[in-house]
Scaffold this active site. Structure first.
Site, PDB file in Angstrom:
ATOM      1  CE  LYS A 223      -3.951  -2.173   0.114  1.00 48.15           C
ATOM      2  NZ  LYS A 223      -3.462  -3.541  -0.027  1.00 48.15           N
ATOM      3  CG  HIS A 342     -12.905   0.021   8.384  1.00 46.08           C
ATOM      4  ND1 HIS A 342     -13.155   1.368   8.233  1.00 46.08           N
ATOM      5  CD2 HIS A 342     -12.479  -0.133   9.665  1.00 46.08           C
ATOM      6  CE1 HIS A 342     -12.874   1.988   9.360  1.00 46.08           C
ATOM      7  NE2 HIS A 342     -12.476   1.108  10.260  1.00 46.08           N
ATOM      8  NE  ARG A 399      -8.507  -8.489  -3.377  1.00 44.88           N
ATOM      9  CZ  ARG A 399      -9.689  -8.001  -2.983  1.00 44.88           C
ATOM     10  NH1 ARG A 399     -10.784  -8.294  -3.680  1.00 44.88           N
ATOM     11  NH2 ARG A 399      -9.786  -7.218  -1.940  1.00 44.88           N
ATOM     12  NE  ARG A 654     -52.886 -17.983  44.303  1.00 44.05           N
ATOM     13  CZ  ARG A 654     -51.979 -18.729  43.658  1.00 44.05           C
ATOM     14  NH1 ARG A 654     -50.764 -18.259  43.463  1.00 44.05           N
ATOM     15  NH2 ARG A 654     -52.296 -19.929  43.203  1.00 44.05           N
ATOM     16  CE  LYS A 751     -59.892 -19.562  46.878  1.00 43.37           C
ATOM     17  NZ  LYS A 751     -60.222 -20.125  45.559  1.00 43.37           N
ATOM     18  CG  HIS A 781     -65.003 -22.216  44.421  1.00 46.85           C
ATOM     19  ND1 HIS A 781     -65.010 -22.476  43.069  1.00 46.85           N
ATOM     20  CD2 HIS A 781     -63.868 -22.800  44.912  1.00 46.85           C
ATOM     21  CE1 HIS A 781     -63.930 -23.171  42.749  1.00 46.85           C
ATOM     22  NE2 HIS A 781     -63.234 -23.394  43.868  1.00 46.85           N
ATOM     23  CG  HIS A 783     -62.287 -28.012  45.469  1.00 48.86           C
ATOM     24  ND1 HIS A 783     -61.491 -28.393  44.429  1.00 48.86           N
ATOM     25  CD2 HIS A 783     -62.243 -26.655  45.499  1.00 48.86           C
ATOM     26  CE1 HIS A 783     -60.969 -27.314  43.859  1.00 48.86           C
ATOM     27  NE2 HIS A 783     -61.412 -26.248  44.506  1.00 48.86           N
ATOM     28  CB  THR A 917     -52.585 -21.511  46.574  1.00 46.86           C
ATOM     29  OG1 THR A 917     -52.955 -22.841  46.253  1.00 46.86           O
ATOM     30  CG2 THR A 917     -51.221 -21.191  46.013  1.00 46.86           C
TER      31      THR A 917
END
Length: 1188
Positions: A223, A342, A399, A654, A751, A781, A783, A917
């Protein structure tokens, strides 16, 4: 004008400019050079012994410098045997040079390309078109590369050498050429293409070099010498060193003289390798070392020179073409200003909006310089153009360039054909290549599709291309080599995947075609820069104005990349993973999902019932959706709301726990309710696991402020009809109800999570509430664990409840009471539901089949029917199955009876809690702890100060979820906590506000995609679960489109199925085969997708445990530094015990001939180093560990 330039009686030449300072700093360049007529008289040389003097006289007469005379004489040697008289006639009588004497033609029959990849294939194709046989060479790492297959012959070179070194092995390449009767070698670009010693080696071996002469390659490759020649030719240059610098001190002297910024450039190569910009003194040494190392690796010589760095120039290059007879033409210019590091990313021919006078000067300077050195073959003269329109020579690439394609498209000149013909000895005029015949037709753009990740600073990516589909069509040209399904992208070579060239009548037309082609590409398995390129081609500045080399740096919006979906391939990865490793979701029992898919019955149970609502989200739902089903709970809510627009949705909140298992800052609870309401939630059933009133009031306020219907839920335990159990008496519930009604609840709910309400207690509790609050809606509610739920709910309804919850018959065990039983019992009474039992049966049948799909989770061996022991242990129905699952996971599945008994004792130890929970989980954790350690209640109480209790138990006793009714159990609490801190009052009240903005910024930085408010909320509630969910979707994509059986168990071999990604997009998939284990611990899984063969590589997790692999850096562990990209370790800059600062270089990696410095993410001390120099790493491999 060089001595071998073509003269004509009408020709003129430009005056050269002299530069006086040591660094060849150009004086102000005269863009209208003075012109002088050439002497028309030429003396005829009659005697050979006067040749030199005659040439000297000619030079003096024509004002040529002595240095140019030396150059002429040197030129005679290069040409090999060309006599002095012939040289003079070449210089003075160019008219004869246009003809090609047949004795100078040396036909080429076989060509070797000393290169790889797409440029090798490009040359092979040109040779084939001309009837020339082709030879490929390849390294050991390139045995599977396409360029081998495109050649007529292919030979291994550089056996035992490093990947790049193989293509730099000149003796081996020459050996292969001679052994196989190669006539000529084409060097391509990169590697040896600009090595004069390689060109000379070819000639010495009797093989033609397709390119300039070795001396010209040397001059242009150096160069510094190229700069000197440019100065001699009158071409302006950028201030720079006259010779390659020998040490860092030379760079320091230059920087002190000319100031920053400066730029290092490799003296013997280009392509951006060995090029580093330095803007301040502190960066000088590091960049010098990196530039030297890159140049040495790429070109075999680390020599550098230094230039003043021009800010924001345009990068314009001129394509030249010369022959052996002094003819040189230009094929116009290319704009290569769009660059990163570059290296060119997009190239345009011709340059857009280039001043015509400047264009002519660029062409003239390029041709004059080429003529001066006797340039032959194809080459490029590169310039920088500053903002004032002045141009400066930077280098000649002797080239073929990567971007030669755009020149071919606009000029219709095949540059490789021309190179081959010139090498044979043909002249440009003979090839009909005359300057006045070269015309520009339209515009062409090339973009380089690379395997680089723009979002990570264009870091190279490696791996296997699993899918490749290109963009094609009118106006599109593709030059590629590794772009095919199954190709392996290694870290050893350049990251170029395919060059895409678009042509059109103008820039906008070509850009439109390019955008369309890029949109058609599908590349899976490796990252590419296609999303970045798409942004470039939609940029207004790019399309309508000029750009400079800072275009990418100054347009950061180019990095706002639209994420690719890649859904199909990710799904195949997931299915392959399940086929190899089994389900991603933990499976408690060894049972397969049913092979029968349920059919949705065409039934409508209730047309319009104002009291009907759908419970679509509880805390467990939110958690499980992400943790186990890998689905977004918000997306599920949005889809349900779209499908069911006219039925109210309800969710469990919750209290201060929102949908999590811990307390959150108050603003997090309020924000959650706001986001839930925006996504379609209507009713918020607010409860607290301890019935802790302050927590409940916060949740009610948050739900109300969000605009939701507030339903305050009192968690039930004990037995209000039993006078012996007075902790949770009727008065307790009535007083709590008074407080909730006073707080403004819209609905009151009981609940009963354990299903403890008996008919008598139901009448007593609900009747009392109805009497106290005659106009307030009451919801119950429960179970049905014991099997008495139907009777209890009928009693509630008769006592004044407005709503009771039920479950479809096939799902009723541990869930709510049987829907069919309730409908049948109420039929013909004042409680008649109006629902036909036949429709209930159809609905139940659907869920019965569905339940079979979840057989791997149906672990309730003791719960095939009701179980009245719930009145003793008070395990909530929802927890009952979960607890059984946990017991199986911990190896206590055969001791579940003991776990249930321990649950009762654990509850008493903790003071007889409300069990919902997360309080129920606390009791369950303590129960399993007791069974696992064979502890009785008495032993736990006695040894409380020495046992290591589950974290959930310790945090409960600290007060993390609130204060239980009746207070904490003493002295048990004090013995467990000892000196641990305790929370007094509502836990969330002492927490600082949640920083949602910071969280969102962190998520965007971590996941590089669009983060929604819902994502931020999920991360706030469940940070670790959300992180794992995002990692899952990044690897496997959304899997909610898969059927349950495919999700859990994967497909069987030869099974065919369909997957609907979205409306109108259906995948047809067939599982074909499982491959054997490879050295990397992977198995290849084969599929047929939409009729095409696809395969994915899946790590066999079991096999990998027995194989040794480099450890990976864990993102969650601060201080673990991973490799940002695959590559080789060039240098380790620290050692164990070293003190490092944040940002300090730790090591240097090299990949695809690019070096990357890995910097320290934090200040600290090096704890461990896991790599050494020359070690090969994969992306994410652990480099070292830092302790703060």
């Amino acid at each position: 004008m060089a001595p071998n330039a073509s003269f004509d009686t009408e020709d003129t030449e430009e005056v050269e400019h002299e530069y006086s300072n040591a660094y060849d700093v150009p004086q102000p360049y005269n863009y209208e050079p003075a012109r002088r007529p050439r002497d028309k008289e030429q003396q005829r040389i009659r005697r050979n012994n006067g040749h030199r003097r005659e040439i000297e006289l000619w030079c003096e007469e024509n004002q040529w410098r002595t240095g140019q005379l030396s150059w002429m004489l040197r030129f005679t040697v290069v040409r090999g045997g060309l006599g002095m008289l012939a040289v003079r006639r070449t210089c003075v009588s160019p008219r004869f040079s246009h003809s090609t004497p047949q004795s100078n033609i040396r036909p080429i029959n076989k060509v070797m390309v000393a290169n790889r990849g797409e440029i090798a294939i490009r040359v092979f194709r040109a040779c084939t078109e001309l009837g020339i046989r082709t030879v490929a060479v390849y390294s050991e790492q390139d045995t599977g590369q396409m360029h081998r297959q495109k050649a007529d012959e292919a030979y291994l070179i550089g056996k035992g050498l490093a990947p790049v070194a193989a293509y730099l092995d000149i003796p081996d390449i020459i050996r292969v050429a001679k052994e196989n009767n190669v006539d000529a070698i084409h060097p391509g670009y990169g590697f040896l293409s600009e090595r004069a010693d390689f060109a000379q080696a070819c000639i010495d071996a009797g093989v033609m070099f397709i390119g300039p002469s070795p001396e010209v390659v040397r001059q242009m490759g150096d160069k510094v010498e190229a700069r000197a020649l440019a100065i001699s030719a009158g071409v302006p240059v950028v201030p720079g060193t006259a010779l390659p610098i020998s040490c860092l001190n030379d760079a320091q002297v230059f920087a002190e003289t000319y100031g920053f910024p400066i730029i290092f450039k490799a003296a013997y190569g280009g392509g951006g390798r060995g090029m580093r910009v330095v803007r301040e003194y502190e960066e000088l040494e590091e960049n010098y070392q990196r530039a030297y190392s890159e140049a040495l690796t790429a070109f075999g010589n680390g020599a550098l020179f230094v230039e003043k760095f021009l800010e924001k120039p345009r990068h314009i290059e001129v394509q030249i073409l010369g022959d052996k007879y002094g003819n040189v033409i230009h094929l116009y210019e290319r704009d290569c200003s769009i660059q990163r590091r570059h290296q060119k990313v997009v190239e345009i021919a011709p340059a857009f909006q280039l001043d015509p006078h400047l264009r002519n000067r660029l062409h003239s300077d390029a041709v004059n310089l080429a003529k001066m050195v006797g340039y032959e073959s194809a080459g490029t003269v590169e310039f920088l153009v500053d903002r004032q329109g002045k141009h400066y020579f930077i280098e000649v690439n002797s080239r073929l360039q990567v971007e030669h394609t755009v020149t071919e498209e606009i000029t219709d000149v095949d540059l490789v054909h021309a190179q081959l013909h010139v090498c044979e000895g043909r002249s440009l005029p003979e090839l009909s290549l005359k300057q006045d015949k070269i015309r520009v037709n339209g515009c062409a753009i090339q973009c380089r599709v690379t395997t680089e990740d723009p979002s990570r600073g264009f870091q190279p990516d490696t791996g296997r291309i699993e899918v490749f589909r290109s963009g094609e069509g009118m106006g599109i040209r593709l030059d590629s080599a590794s772009a095919f399904q199954g190709a392996v992208i290694s870290p050893h070579y350049d990251s170029l995947l395919v060059k895409v060239i678009a042509s059109g009548k103008d820039l906008q037309t070509a850009a439109s075609k390019m955008s369309r082609a890029l949109a058609e590409f599908r590349v899976r398995g490796v990252k590419t820069n296609i999303p970045f390129l798409q942004n470039v081609f939609s940029n207004h500045q790019f399309l309508n104005s000029t750009v400079d080399t800072q275009f990418i740096d100054e347009n950061q919006e180019l990095f706002n990349l639209k994420p690719t979906q890649n859904r199909a391939q990710k799904l195949l990865h997931y299915l392959g993973h399940v086929m190899v490793n089994g389900p991603t979701t933990p499976i408690p029992v060894k049972a397969k999902p049913s092979s029968i898919d349920p059919v949705i019955p065409p039934v409508t149970l209730v047309k319009c019932n104002p009291s009907l609502s759908l419970s679509v989200c509880v805390g467990a739902t939110f958690d499980v959706a992400m943790r186990f089903l890998s689905e977004c709970p918000w997306k599920r809510l949005q889809e349900l709301r779209a499908l069911i627009p006219n039925v109210p949705f309800q969710m469990l909140l919750r209290g201060a726990n929102a949908v999590g298992y811990t307390n959150y800052p108050d603003n997090a609870v309020f924000k959650f309710c706001e986001v839930a309401k925006e996504n379609g939630m209507d009713i918020f059933r607010v409860f607290d696991s301890l019935n802790y009133l302050p927590n409940m009031l916060l949740g009610m306020e948050a739900a109300g402020e969000a605009g939701g219907v507030v339903e305050a839920a009192i968690s039930y335990t004990g037995d209000v009809s039993d006078p012996m159990r007075q902790k949770y008496s009727l008065d307790y519930y009535m007083q709590l109800a008074d407080e909730l009604v006073k707080a403004g609840t819209h609905i009151l709910c009981i609940k009963d999570m354990a299903g403890l309400l008996k008919p008598q207690s139901s009448k007593l509790l609900i009747g009392s509430l109805r009497d106290r609050f005659p106009d307030l809606p009451i919801h119950v509610h429960t179970h049905d664990t014991a099997g008495a739920g139907v009777a209890a709910m009928l009693a509630c309804a008769e006592a004044g409840a407005d709503v009771v919850d039920v479950a479809v018959d096939s799902m009723a065990v541990t869930s709510q009471p049987s829907m069919g039983a309730m409908v049948a019992c109420a039929k013909g009474t004042k409680l008649d539901t109006g629902i036909a039992l036949e429709k209930v049966f159809d609905y139940s049948e659907y869920w019965e089949v569905t339940r079979g799909l979840y057989a791997p989770f149906d672990c309730t061996a003791t719960m095939k029917s009701g179980n009245a022991d719930v009145y003793e242990n008070e395990i909530p129905g929802g927890q009952y199955t979960n607890l059984h699952f946990q017991a199986h996971s911990m190896g206590l599945g055969n001791k579940f009876k003991e776990v249930k008994k321990a649950y009762t004792e654990a509850n008493k130890l903790l003071g007889d809690l409300i069990k919902v929970t997360p309080s129920s989980k606390i009791v369950g954790d303590l129960a399993q702890f007791m069974v696992q350690n064979n502890l009785t209640r008495a032993e736990v109480e006695e040894r409380a100060d020495e046992l290591s209790f589950p974290l959930s138990v310790v945090e409960f006793l600290q007060g993390f979820i609130g204060i239980p009714h009746g207070g904490f159990p003493e002295p048990f609490r004090s013995k467990v906590l000892k000196n641990l801190p305790r929370i007094e009052g509502r836990p969330g009240a002492s927490l600082p506000p949640f920083d949602f903005k910071s969280l969102e910024e962190g998520l965007r930085a971590a996941h590089n995609d669009e983060i929604t408010p819902e994502d931020v909320m999920s991360a706030a509630m469940y940070p670790k679960v959300f992180q794992e969910f995002k990692e899952f979707t990044a690897n496997f994509g959304p899997v909610d489109c898969l059927s349950t059986r495919l999700f859990l168990d994967g497909p069987k071999i030869a099974e065919e199925f369909e997957v609907e990604l979205e409306r109108g997009k259906i995948l047809h998939i067939k599982a074909l085969a499982l491959g054997d284990l490879n050295k990397a611990g992977q198995r290849e899984v084969f599929f047929e997708l939409n009729g095409q063969l696809r395969s994915v590589l899946v790590k066999d997790t079991v096999a990998m445990k027995e194989m040794k692999f480099h450890p990976k850096a864990q993102k969650s562990i601060k201080g673990q530094v991973g490799a940002p990209m695959p590559g080789k370790v060039v240098e380790v800059k620290v050692e164990v015990g070293s003190k490092v600062e944040k940002g300090q270089p730790l090591c240097v990696l090299s990949a695809m001939k690019m070096e990357t410095v890995v910097n320290s993410p934090l200040a600290g001390t090096i704890k461990a180093v896991h790599v050494r120099a020359d070690a090969s790493l994969e992306g994410g491999d652990l480099i070292l560990e830092i302790e703060e």
